[in-house]
Design a protein around this motif. Sequence first.
Motif, PDB file in Angstrom:
ATOM      1  N   ALA A   1       4.659  14.366 -34.450  1.00  0.00           N
ATOM      2  CA  ALA A   1       4.844  13.216 -33.549  1.00  0.00           C
ATOM      3  C   ALA A   1       5.201  13.674 -32.135  1.00  0.00           C
ATOM      4  CB  ALA A   1       5.938  12.301 -34.103  1.00  0.00           C
TER       5      ALA A   1
ATOM      6  N   THR B   1       2.869  12.757 -29.094  1.00  0.00           N
ATOM      7  CA  THR B   1       3.430  11.917 -28.025  1.00  0.00           C
ATOM      8  C   THR B   1       3.339  12.616 -26.672  1.00  0.00           C
ATOM      9  OG1 THR B   1       4.972  10.942 -29.590  1.00  0.00           O
ATOM     10  CG2 THR B   1       5.498  10.681 -27.255  1.00  0.00           C
TER      11      THR B   1
ATOM     12  N   THR C   1      14.120  10.630 -36.989  1.00  0.00           N
ATOM     13  CA  THR C   1      12.952  10.002 -37.613  1.00  0.00           C
ATOM     14  C   THR C   1      11.852   9.873 -36.568  1.00  0.00           C
ATOM     15  OG1 THR C   1      13.629   7.758 -37.017  1.00  0.00           O
ATOM     16  CG2 THR C   1      14.440   8.638 -39.133  1.00  0.00           C
ATOM     17  N   VAL C   2      10.638   9.714 -37.043  1.00  0.00           N
ATOM     18  CA  VAL C   2       9.504   9.545 -36.127  1.00  0.00           C
ATOM     19  C   VAL C   2       9.727   8.327 -35.234  1.00  0.00           C
ATOM     20  CG1 VAL C   2       7.043   8.960 -36.043  1.00  0.00           C
ATOM     21  CG2 VAL C   2       7.851  10.718 -37.640  1.00  0.00           C
ATOM     22  N   GLU C   3      10.297   7.280 -35.815  1.00  0.00           N
ATOM     23  CA  GLU C   3      10.511   6.037 -35.053  1.00  0.00           C
ATOM     24  C   GLU C   3      11.492   6.230 -33.894  1.00  0.00           C
ATOM     25  OE1 GLU C   3      10.720   6.278 -38.446  1.00  0.00           O
ATOM     26  OE2 GLU C   3       8.691   5.483 -38.692  1.00  0.00           O
ATOM     27  N   GLN C   4      12.399   7.178 -34.015  1.00  0.00           N
ATOM     28  CA  GLN C   4      13.409   7.397 -32.957  1.00  0.00           C
ATOM     29  C   GLN C   4      12.863   8.164 -31.754  1.00  0.00           C
ATOM     30  OE1 GLN C   4      16.249   9.531 -35.339  1.00  0.00           O
ATOM     31  NE2 GLN C   4      17.620   7.776 -35.484  1.00  0.00           N
TER      32      GLN C   4
ATOM     33  N   PRO D   1      10.393   7.888 -29.463  1.00  0.00           N
ATOM     34  CA  PRO D   1      10.242   7.251 -28.139  1.00  0.00           C
ATOM     35  C   PRO D   1      11.583   6.947 -27.493  1.00  0.00           C
ATOM     36  CG  PRO D   1       8.738   6.267 -29.727  1.00  0.00           C
ATOM     37  CD  PRO D   1       9.656   7.171 -30.508  1.00  0.00           C
ATOM     38  N   ASP D   2      12.555   6.455 -28.278  1.00  0.00           N
ATOM     39  CA  ASP D   2      13.883   6.144 -27.713  1.00  0.00           C
ATOM     40  C   ASP D   2      14.567   7.393 -27.181  1.00  0.00           C
ATOM     41  OD1 ASP D   2      13.650   3.514 -28.312  1.00  0.00           O
ATOM     42  OD2 ASP D   2      14.763   3.631 -30.201  1.00  0.00           O
TER      43      ASP D   2
END
Length: 165
Positions: free
Chosen positions: A107, A111, A153-156, A158-159
């Motif tokens: 990721a 990204t 996690t992958v979801e974190q 961008p933040d």
Amino acid sequence: MVASPVESEVKEVVQQAIEKHGKSPDALIPVLSEINRALGYVPAEAIREVKRQIHNPAERTFAAESQLYGLVSFYDMLSTQPRGRHVIKFCENAPCHVVGGKAIWDALRETLQLKNGETTPDKKWTLVTTSCIGLCSVGPVLLVDDDMYGNVTVEQIPDILERYE
Ligand code: FES
């Protein structure tokens, strides 16, 4: 011949690092770290200058360029290439890998559109792998500059990236 500002800056940074840490064999890593901190990397001119200032058999102080390049290449915190304003170090060792590290690494690369060791065209990010940083219990782990992130996690992602200018 008048030295260019870049050469002058390199010489001054090297001089200050050696004045602070000395010329003993134990001082080489602190000297190189100081240079890396001041210039963002350790350019070839700095390696030549460290050798020029330290290597003096008459005083029994020794430094070879190959040795200095070896040290800069070996340590993750040092680089012979300019890095971005922010350096992401991703732990690539097995304990982090088995708890999802591969997905985080993929990721990050996707990204940022970077491979290991590369810097974004805008010089904001450099992405590198690193060995275990001793935080295996909270893997996957990454460092952004001096900030540590665990259980990433992958979801974190961008933040996390948005926190940096
Ligand atoms: S293996 Fe990743 S921090 Fe130890």
